[in-house]
Design a protein around this motif. Sequence first.
Motif, PDB file in Angstrom:
ATOM      1  N   HIS A   1      -2.273  54.903  98.520  1.00 32.73           N
ATOM      2  CA  HIS A   1      -3.347  55.110  97.236  1.00 32.73           C
ATOM      3  C   HIS A   1      -2.458  54.997  95.925  1.00 32.73           C
ATOM      4  O   HIS A   1      -2.850  54.757  94.853  1.00 32.73           O
ATOM      5  CB  HIS A   1      -4.043  56.478  97.240  1.00 32.73           C
ATOM      6  CG  HIS A   1      -4.788  56.924  96.212  1.00 32.73           C
ATOM      7  ND1 HIS A   1      -4.188  57.634  95.075  1.00 32.73           N
ATOM      8  CD2 HIS A   1      -6.096  56.702  95.994  1.00 32.73           C
ATOM      9  CE1 HIS A   1      -5.067  57.619  94.104  1.00 32.73           C
ATOM     10  NE2 HIS A   1      -6.324  57.213  94.442  1.00 32.73           N
ATOM     11  N   HIS A   2      -1.273  55.496  95.844  1.00 33.22           N
ATOM     12  CA  HIS A   2      -0.363  55.391  94.508  1.00 33.22           C
ATOM     13  C   HIS A   2       0.933  55.432  94.985  1.00 33.22           C
ATOM     14  O   HIS A   2       1.558  55.314  96.126  1.00 33.22           O
ATOM     15  CB  HIS A   2      -0.812  56.807  93.916  1.00 33.22           C
ATOM     16  CG  HIS A   2      -0.453  58.064  94.910  1.00 33.22           C
ATOM     17  ND1 HIS A   2      -1.425  58.736  95.179  1.00 33.22           N
ATOM     18  CD2 HIS A   2       0.633  58.858  94.721  1.00 33.22           C
ATOM     19  CE1 HIS A   2      -0.936  59.924  95.893  1.00 33.22           C
ATOM     20  NE2 HIS A   2       0.343  59.886  95.528  1.00 33.22           N
TER      21      HIS A   2
ATOM     22  N   ASP B   1       0.041  48.314  88.975  1.00 37.69           N
ATOM     23  CA  ASP B   1       0.898  49.479  89.196  1.00 37.69           C
ATOM     24  C   ASP B   1       2.187  48.983  89.564  1.00 37.69           C
ATOM     25  O   ASP B   1       3.243  49.506  89.116  1.00 37.69           O
ATOM     26  CB  ASP B   1       0.315  50.194  90.294  1.00 37.69           C
ATOM     27  CG  ASP B   1      -1.054  50.809  89.719  1.00 37.69           C
ATOM     28  OD1 ASP B   1      -1.109  51.366  88.882  1.00 37.69           O
ATOM     29  OD2 ASP B   1      -2.108  50.509  90.650  1.00 37.69           O
TER      30      ASP B   1
ATOM     31  N   TRP C   1      -3.195  61.868  81.625  1.00 33.93           N
ATOM     32  CA  TRP C   1      -4.127  61.437  80.587  1.00 33.93           C
ATOM     33  C   TRP C   1      -4.874  62.720  80.276  1.00 33.93           C
ATOM     34  O   TRP C   1      -5.956  62.947  81.152  1.00 33.93           O
ATOM     35  CB  TRP C   1      -4.888  60.318  80.904  1.00 33.93           C
ATOM     36  CG  TRP C   1      -5.448  59.475  79.703  1.00 33.93           C
ATOM     37  CD1 TRP C   1      -4.864  58.503  79.054  1.00 33.93           C
ATOM     38  CD2 TRP C   1      -6.627  59.964  79.095  1.00 33.93           C
ATOM     39  NE1 TRP C   1      -5.678  58.030  78.003  1.00 33.93           N
ATOM     40  CE2 TRP C   1      -6.716  58.922  78.014  1.00 33.93           C
ATOM     41  CE3 TRP C   1      -7.564  60.916  79.301  1.00 33.93           C
ATOM     42  CZ2 TRP C   1      -7.746  59.031  76.997  1.00 33.93           C
ATOM     43  CZ3 TRP C   1      -8.660  60.841  78.290  1.00 33.93           C
ATOM     44  CH2 TRP C   1      -8.697  59.853  77.008  1.00 33.93           C
TER      45      TRP C   1
ATOM     46  N   GLY D   1      -9.541  52.891  91.939  1.00 35.67           N
ATOM     47  CA  GLY D   1      -9.151  54.151  92.920  1.00 35.67           C
ATOM     48  C   GLY D   1      -8.299  54.005  93.826  1.00 35.67           C
ATOM     49  O   GLY D   1      -7.775  54.439  95.021  1.00 35.67           O
TER      50      GLY D   1
ATOM     51  N   TRP E   1      -1.155  55.057  89.799  1.00 32.15           N
ATOM     52  CA  TRP E   1      -2.324  54.216  90.682  1.00 32.15           C
ATOM     53  C   TRP E   1      -3.392  53.649  89.411  1.00 32.15           C
ATOM     54  O   TRP E   1      -3.323  54.100  88.102  1.00 32.15           O
ATOM     55  CB  TRP E   1      -2.961  54.879  91.629  1.00 32.15           C
ATOM     56  CG  TRP E   1      -3.943  56.107  91.048  1.00 32.15           C
ATOM     57  CD1 TRP E   1      -5.173  56.071  91.114  1.00 32.15           C
ATOM     58  CD2 TRP E   1      -3.458  57.613  90.476  1.00 32.15           C
ATOM     59  NE1 TRP E   1      -5.966  57.038  90.352  1.00 32.15           N
ATOM     60  CE2 TRP E   1      -4.845  57.858  90.164  1.00 32.15           C
ATOM     61  CE3 TRP E   1      -2.235  58.085  90.417  1.00 32.15           C
ATOM     62  CZ2 TRP E   1      -4.795  59.276  89.607  1.00 32.15           C
ATOM     63  CZ3 TRP E   1      -2.427  59.413  89.712  1.00 32.15           C
ATOM     64  CH2 TRP E   1      -3.646  59.980  89.640  1.00 32.15           C
ATOM     65  N   THR E   2      -4.322  53.102  89.864  1.00 26.48           N
ATOM     66  CA  THR E   2      -5.114  52.514  88.899  1.00 26.48           C
ATOM     67  C   THR E   2      -6.583  53.049  89.146  1.00 26.48           C
ATOM     68  O   THR E   2      -7.182  52.989  90.200  1.00 26.48           O
ATOM     69  CB  THR E   2      -5.482  50.644  89.336  1.00 26.48           C
ATOM     70  OG1 THR E   2      -4.083  50.246  88.924  1.00 26.48           O
ATOM     71  CG2 THR E   2      -6.705  50.136  88.322  1.00 26.48           C
ATOM     72  N   HIS E   3      -7.077  53.880  88.128  1.00 26.52           N
ATOM     73  CA  HIS E   3      -8.029  54.646  88.085  1.00 26.52           C
ATOM     74  C   HIS E   3      -9.358  53.805  88.538  1.00 26.52           C
ATOM     75  O   HIS E   3     -10.132  54.107  89.181  1.00 26.52           O
ATOM     76  CB  HIS E   3      -8.381  55.570  86.834  1.00 26.52           C
ATOM     77  CG  HIS E   3      -7.236  56.386  86.760  1.00 26.52           C
ATOM     78  ND1 HIS E   3      -7.463  57.830  86.906  1.00 26.52           N
ATOM     79  CD2 HIS E   3      -5.934  56.313  86.646  1.00 26.52           C
ATOM     80  CE1 HIS E   3      -6.027  58.550  86.525  1.00 26.52           C
ATOM     81  NE2 HIS E   3      -5.420  57.420  86.623  1.00 26.52           N
ATOM     82  N   SER E   4      -9.738  52.628  87.734  1.00 26.61           N
ATOM     83  CA  SER E   4     -10.725  51.774  87.989  1.00 26.61           C
ATOM     84  C   SER E   4     -10.989  51.397  89.303  1.00 26.61           C
ATOM     85  O   SER E   4     -11.919  51.036  89.752  1.00 26.61           O
ATOM     86  CB  SER E   4     -10.736  50.672  87.040  1.00 26.61           C
ATOM     87  OG  SER E   4      -9.532  49.802  87.092  1.00 26.61           O
TER      88      SER E   4
ATOM     89  N   HIS F   1      -2.018  51.865  80.385  1.00 30.88           N
ATOM     90  CA  HIS F   1      -1.800  52.284  81.733  1.00 30.88           C
ATOM     91  C   HIS F   1      -0.877  53.402  81.952  1.00 30.88           C
ATOM     92  O   HIS F   1       0.291  53.316  81.702  1.00 30.88           O
ATOM     93  CB  HIS F   1      -1.567  50.955  82.311  1.00 30.88           C
ATOM     94  CG  HIS F   1      -1.594  51.430  83.926  1.00 30.88           C
ATOM     95  ND1 HIS F   1      -2.658  51.804  84.634  1.00 30.88           N
ATOM     96  CD2 HIS F   1      -0.743  50.795  85.161  1.00 30.88           C
ATOM     97  CE1 HIS F   1      -2.441  51.773  85.987  1.00 30.88           C
ATOM     98  NE2 HIS F   1      -1.357  51.248  86.226  1.00 30.88           N
TER      99      HIS F   1
ATOM    100  N   ASP G   1       0.860  59.639  85.916  1.00 28.08           N
ATOM    101  CA  ASP G   1       1.246  61.219  85.810  1.00 28.08           C
ATOM    102  C   ASP G   1       2.736  61.364  85.858  1.00 28.08           C
ATOM    103  O   ASP G   1       3.266  60.448  86.556  1.00 28.08           O
ATOM    104  CB  ASP G   1       0.658  61.822  87.027  1.00 28.08           C
ATOM    105  CG  ASP G   1      -0.891  61.992  87.094  1.00 28.08           C
ATOM    106  OD1 ASP G   1      -1.410  61.417  86.199  1.00 28.08           O
ATOM    107  OD2 ASP G   1      -1.368  62.356  87.813  1.00 28.08           O
TER     108      ASP G   1
END
Lengths: 79, 79
Positions: free
Chosen positions: B10-11, B67, A48, B61, B56-59, B40, B43
């Motif tokens: 994490h992802h 996801d 993004w 972390g 992953w979900t940035h909000s 959503h 990368d």
Amino acid sequence: DAAWQVVDGHHLRRAYRLPDFASGLALVNRIGALAEAEDHHPDLLLAWGRVEVTLWTHSVGGLSMNDFILAAHIDRLAP
Amino acid sequence: DAAWQVVDGHHLRRAYRLPDFASGLALVNRIGALAEAEDHHPDLLLAWGRVEVTLWTHSVGGLSMNDFILAAHIDRLAP
């Protein structure tokens, strides 16, 4: 993001910042069309607001003149 | 390439193999359209014959239910 950098003496890398995801995807498509036209394909990481371009010449296992030429052409495609 | 993997707790990550660069670029565009529709954004790494998706979900972390849902939707887009 300022310029192309030579990383590990092996490849060129530059990141472009974009205002949103769609602008990054559009840049990936412009670079993709150029890559197909020149038959020289960088790695493109789309996140993004960001596109990261990594460029080297597979046949020589490192950098060639073609990479620097393609890098200059890619710069012309960025907003 | 077999399936999604949880990386570092994490992802999510999965790589898809494609027959050429253009097929990979087309997959990036399909995933990009889905990402915009669902707001959503993974990368996406595009290389010749390969697309790697990291999610992953940035909000939060890290990973959220969204996801895993998006991962399942992305699988439907791959050839």
